[in-house]
Design an enzyme around this catalytic site. Sequence first.
Site, mmCIF file in Angstrom:
data_model
loop_
_atom_site.group_PDB
_atom_site.id
_atom_site.type_symbol
_atom_site.label_atom_id
_atom_site.label_comp_id
_atom_site.label_asym_id
_atom_site.label_seq_id
_atom_site.Cartn_x
_atom_site.Cartn_y
_atom_site.Cartn_z
ATOM 1 N N ASP A 250 23.141 -27.428 6.253
ATOM 2 C CA ASP A 250 24.127 -26.378 6.042
ATOM 3 C C ASP A 250 24.472 -25.839 7.432
ATOM 4 O OD1 ASP A 250 25.891 -24.506 5.111
ATOM 5 O OD2 ASP A 250 24.572 -23.706 3.561
HETATM 6 C C1 BGC Z 1 27.951 -22.536 3.341
HETATM 7 C C2 BGC Z 1 28.261 -23.934 2.862
HETATM 8 C C3 BGC Z 1 29.576 -24.393 3.437
HETATM 9 C C4 BGC Z 1 29.520 -24.309 4.957
HETATM 10 C C5 BGC Z 1 30.792 -24.772 5.619
HETATM 11 C C6 BGC Z 1 28.062 -22.426 4.847
HETATM 12 O O1 BGC Z 1 27.984 -21.098 5.240
HETATM 13 O O2 BGC Z 1 26.672 -22.155 2.901
HETATM 14 O O3 BGC Z 1 28.298 -23.962 1.457
HETATM 15 O O4 BGC Z 1 29.848 -25.702 3.019
HETATM 16 O O5 BGC Z 1 29.267 -22.971 5.325
HETATM 17 O O6 BGC Z 1 31.826 -23.901 5.410
#
Ligand code: BGC
Length: 752
Positions: A250
């Site tokens: 993530d």
């Molecule tokens: C989120 C993800 C997301 C990523 C990219 C993160 O903060 O938890 O779900 O895909 O950002 O935007």
Amino acid sequence: MLENFLIKINSCSINMNIDEILKNVTIEEKLSLIVGWGGLPRKVVGGAGETRPIDRLNIPSIVMADGPAGVRISPFRIGSSDTYYATAFPNEIALASTWNLKLVEEVGKAIGEEARDYGIDVMLSPGLNIHRIPLGGRNFEYFSEDPLLSGKMAAAYVKGVQSVGVGATLKHFVANDQETNRLTVNVVVSERALREIYLRAFEIAIEESKPWAIMASYNKLNGKYATQNEWLLTKVLREEWGFDGLIMTDWGAGDNPVEQVKAGIDLIMPGNDEIVKKLIEAYKSGLLDEKTINERARKVLELVSKSLAYKGYKPSNKPDLEAHSKIAYEAAVEGFVLLKNDNALPISKDAKVALFGLGSYITVKGGLGSGIAHSRYTVSIADGLKERGVKIDEEIEKIHTNHPYYEIFRNYMTLLKRIYEESSKTNIEPYRFLPPIIERSATLAYAYFGVGTEVKIEDSLIEKAAKEDDIAIITISRVSGEGWDRTATKGDYYLTDGEIELIKKVSNAFHKQGKKVVAILNIPSPIDIVSWRDFVDAILVIWLPGQEAGRAVADVLLGVKSPSGKLPITWPKDLYETPAMRSYPGISKENPQYLVYEEDIYVGYRYYDTFSVEPAYEFGFGLSYTKFEYSNLNITKEGDKIKVNLKVKNVGNFEGKEVVQVYVRAPRGKLNKPFQELKGFYKTKLLKPNEEEVVSIEIPIKYLASFNGFSWVVEGGEYEIRVGSSSRDIRLIGKVTIEEVCFDKRWNKISC
Ligand code: BGC
């Protein structure tokens, strides 16, 4: 068209020779492959991330975008009047409420097509965490409290996205079931609960849909960051499940990139040059070996080789938004759950409606954070009704549309444009750098300070409306989003005093005139319901239904469509009866670093049913305008499967669809088991009055297994097959005798 294109490129074979590439790239290049580019994607404005290209070898970068409710990119580009709107589909909790795998696959396909047409190679969706608590800030981005429903829904979504050549990503792996301290909290959970509930959803989705990627979550799992957890990423995911796609972090997860690569991460996102340097140093000092680096770089190259970017696909930037709005509409309709209906619905087309609640005029299409999709429009409930020719009390309407938030809502696109302009100057994601209040208010216009806002209406006006109008509708709206959980306060989980007062006053006035009152819940996950439900005659849950909200609501209210959604979660009578609320949000409450999943496998209905706790509405519940009769249950065992056959007949006066649910109750054995567990389901076709459908549901015997700490065990004995319209409305019961059988963690049969 794309199908032809894919055939063409396959036949002229631009297969990447990954072995050859790995021989020809330097160690620095390999390491740069496994770290994302860092800044905002250069190829698609408003995407979430991009990999690094190696130009000299014609290896392009690939672009990723969120998910799950649609493609999240910027609808605007500086210096251009072109727009890049995406369809805002219903959020996942609404998709799960459809229980319609075919429909969810269609939604996935439409999202895949928009991604493809906007130059996105990999979607960062679907979300697959478990609704452990109603307050979970991202519950709307996840499907259900049940791993089977979640896993099957995710598989349908992934199949749809990937059918057009775009990759899908399961996220967040694993146990990121709350937002409070998500970046650091250590989730402590037994291996049994992990394997049967939290991992199981991912395992089913992987088995059935072969996603291109999986995203490891922010939190720690049993002491180690998920992104640095070798047991999770290498042992379970790679070795036991044989996952052969790419594993990414993530965004900014964990605290040690070297540990991440060693544990099994193939791609660190969003990445930056510092991380590449750290990895190079680790290689030089012997902390990272070349074999591991090769394995990780290979996974990135495999992903790139499958991508449309590598295949030279030229995005049109012209997705078929018209066609997709129809799919968004169908999914919204099927995701609505009718909780109560005392002869209030459907309403007549000629009825004059008094429409209360700001949410009737500013309907919330989706949740906040990275799960936003910027659509061209959101049809409010008021506009949807008007479009269908329903008369609305204009005096009541005016009081709402005079509210300042309504103006902000109407100007939402202008505000959003400004935010994207600002963001492009700084190269930081809009929702990451702007003060949350601006982002949140801009995103849903009134979401942050507006949701739960009451509009003061004089008693005399309510009385007048009750005399002149035929029915009252009150919309209650809530919103939630990434980064924070919902709160157990008035205005969030609980209704405000003003909302309760409005419901009481409107109900008194309308009931005195012999007229009905309908509540519409425009919410991301459950709110308190017991304190006010008796005042109203009908309750329709529309969740966060996407851009077609108002049209879908109008057609269901008017009876053009019969509601057919069922709850994918248990709706508690009291928030604190939710078993996980005892440990939520961890220790300490102010700054939880340590969170024990004390309820173990007893999540959702597994708890309520086993410990005889009465919920407000049970898992799988949802009313229809028609009635269904179940008959002719026939259960057979064929090889490794149980076959459940039955007939479902529409015995009411409306056409409608039914969700047939199969729960299995295990015999008493060595392991404690929940009272019953969902093991299969099926949504019927649209049945006309008197029409019937023969339903056939297959349950693999391995689905009956529980994890005993070492292996999967199906204990021998007589199993009860409980077929119903909800988890507590069981219509037919049959029995089947199963012999004891055991499986290892890879599902090979072993002796018990
Ligand atoms: C989120 C993800 C997301 C990523 C990219 C993160 O903060 O938890 O779900 O895909 O950002 O935007």
